[in-house]
Enzyme design. Structure first.
Site, mmCIF file in Angstrom:
data_model
loop_
_atom_site.group_PDB
_atom_site.id
_atom_site.type_symbol
_atom_site.label_atom_id
_atom_site.label_comp_id
_atom_site.label_asym_id
_atom_site.label_seq_id
_atom_site.Cartn_x
_atom_site.Cartn_y
_atom_site.Cartn_z
ATOM 1 N N GLU A 237 0.810 -1.230 0.000
ATOM 2 C CA GLU A 237 0.000 0.000 0.000
ATOM 3 C C GLU A 237 0.838 1.273 0.000
ATOM 4 O OE1 GLU A 237 -3.786 0.315 2.075
ATOM 5 O OE2 GLU A 237 -3.433 -1.670 2.897
ATOM 6 N N HIS A 253 7.754 -26.595 5.173
ATOM 7 C CA HIS A 253 7.136 -27.807 4.635
ATOM 8 C C HIS A 253 6.667 -27.628 3.205
ATOM 9 C CE1 HIS A 253 7.387 -29.776 8.560
ATOM 10 N NE2 HIS A 253 7.221 -28.540 9.020
ATOM 11 N N LYS A 347 -13.442 0.658 -4.825
ATOM 12 C CA LYS A 347 -14.613 0.974 -3.981
ATOM 13 C C LYS A 347 -15.599 1.820 -4.775
ATOM 14 C CE LYS A 347 -12.356 0.493 0.536
ATOM 15 N NZ LYS A 347 -11.862 1.110 1.765
HETATM 16 C C1 F6R Z 1 -5.996 2.104 3.378
HETATM 17 C C2 F6R Z 1 -6.036 0.773 3.916
HETATM 18 C C3 F6R Z 1 -7.074 -0.189 3.424
HETATM 19 C C4 F6R Z 1 -8.394 -0.040 4.213
HETATM 20 C C5 F6R Z 1 -9.438 -1.034 3.725
HETATM 21 C C6 F6R Z 1 -10.724 -1.005 4.563
HETATM 22 O O1 F6R Z 1 -5.052 2.837 4.130
HETATM 23 O O2 F6R Z 1 -5.237 0.467 4.734
HETATM 24 O O3 F6R Z 1 -6.546 -1.477 3.550
HETATM 25 O O4 F6R Z 1 -8.153 -0.224 5.578
HETATM 26 O O5 F6R Z 1 -9.758 -0.754 2.394
HETATM 27 O O6 F6R Z 1 -11.192 0.285 4.746
HETATM 28 P P1 F6R Z 1 -11.604 0.780 6.204
HETATM 29 O O7 F6R Z 1 -10.374 0.625 7.030
HETATM 30 O O8 F6R Z 1 -12.015 2.201 6.052
HETATM 31 O O9 F6R Z 1 -12.715 -0.106 6.633
#
Ligand code: F6R
Length: 353
Positions: A237, A253, A347
């Site tokens: 990330e 293993h 998203k």
């Molecule tokens: C972004 C990150 C992502 C979010 C994931 C879930 O910094 O780390 O892995 O954590 O997309 O989103 P949230 O945390 O807002 O539920």
């Protein structure tokens, strides 16, 4: 290529204040503990399991909780990264629904399921739909400050759960452990920080070793496995680069056999072995032997041992090194560590359906 000894140049590439968030992690952990302690959670009669449901940066705190509690809690902790919850979830389950934004659809769906199944729920979030739903349902909400990347809020997304379990009489000594952790992090913020030159900075040195190579991170079951997973996610990330993780003894293993071909690809691997004094003694031997097996085939191997007394300080001493290294790696690639456009795109596309 950016000069890692030039703090101004590094800061200029960090549009979201990632370095500052990292430097303040110790304080974040202290605040996170207080937020958890302030939250009133009803005792669960005949509690059988603790489930943490969340994704990405909001799920790794669940893994930390699972590993931390493995030898301390009389009930299992499981982590759920899905829309649905396992069939065993019911009235005897305590569910932590964790979403930093409060808008992650998988977590919202699992939250609704937890409601339907009659579980005791605690929401851990900075706001969004999860905070609104929980408030309307009379579910306790631990509200953490907004404005960070979820993965930079690991203190907020983990420590309040420890504090809740302590408040319920299921764990003890957490406050002292958090204090040690905050002190250790403040110390390492200087060692790993922007102002510490490459020659004295293990995080910058690691980033230089990772550059142009494929990091492979190995931890140990029950201790540093969660750290290995975290390093992988942070490299993905922050540096927008691939990385892989696995844990001893399982990797002995299968994975260890796969270091023959393609030889030119294997020469591009940089392996990190994470060690902790809580590792099984025979896992320590395995690490030494495994290192001998792969040395000469891969580009290099770095071994890092945790520091500190309590398990929290020890795990975070390693997590913190990986966090800093991943941000320096981003810099070496000319990448801004904060934004995760691909996750935002995904998203956004899903929201249209
Ligand atoms: C972004 C990150 C992502 C979010 C994931 C879930 O910094 O780390 O892995 O954590 O997309 O989103 P949230 O945390 O807002 O539920």
């Amino acid at each position: 290529m950016v000069d890692l000894n030039n703090p101004e140049a590094l800061s200029a590439m960090d549009s979201t204040g990632y370095f500052a968030a990292l430097a303040e992690l110790g304080t974040q952990c202290r605040n996170a503990y207080m937020l958890g302690r302030e939250t009133r959670v009803p005792a669960v009669a005949d509690l059988s399991t603790v489930v943490v449901t969340g994704l990405g940066g909001s799920a790794i705190g669940g893994d930390l909780l699972r590993v931390y509690c493995q030898e301390r809690l009389r009930v299992p902790v499981t982590v759920n990264r899905d829309y649905t919850l396992p069939a065993f979830v019911g009235k005897k389950t305590l569910v932590f629904a964790v979403s930093y934004s409060g808008n992650t659809e998988e977590t919202l769906s699992a939250y609704q399921q937890a409601r339907e199944k009659g579980a005791t729920i605690v929401a851990l979030t900075s706001g969004g739909k999860l905070a609104a739903l929980a408030a309307a349902d009379g579910v306790p909400v631990i509200r953490v400050p907004a404005g960070l990347a979820p993965r930079a809020a690991t203190g907020y997304l983990f420590i309040p759960m420890l504090a809740v379990l302590e408040g319920l009489g299921m764990l003890d000594g957490i406050e002292a452990e958090v204090e040690e952790l905050a002190r250790e992090l403040a110390h390492y913020a200087t060692t790993y920080g922007l102002g510490s030159p490459v020659a004295q900075n293990p995080a910058k040195q690691l980033a230089l070793n990772f550059k142009g190579r494929l990091p492979i991170i190995w931890g140990a079951s029950g201790t540093t496995e969660v750290v290995a997973q975290r390093w992988k996610g942070q490299i993905n990330e922050n540096a927008k680069a691939p990385a892989y993780w696995n844990a001893f003894p399982e990797l002995n293993h299968n994975e260890i056999v796969g270091f023959e071909e393609p030889a030119e690809l294997i020469r591009q691997l940089w392996v990190v072995i994470l060690r902790d004094k809580g590792d099984h003694v025979r896992v320590g031997y395995r690490m030494e032997i495994t290192r001998r097996v792969i040395e000469g085939k891969v580009a290099g191997v770095t071994e890092v041992t945790s520091t500190g007394e309590g398990m929290l300080a020890r795990l975070y001493s390693l997590i913190y090194l990986g966090d800093w290294a991943s941000v320096y790696l981003a810099m070496l690639y000319g990448i801004d560590p904060g934004p995760v456009k691909v996750i935002d795109y995904l998203k956004g596309e899903l929201a249209k359906r």
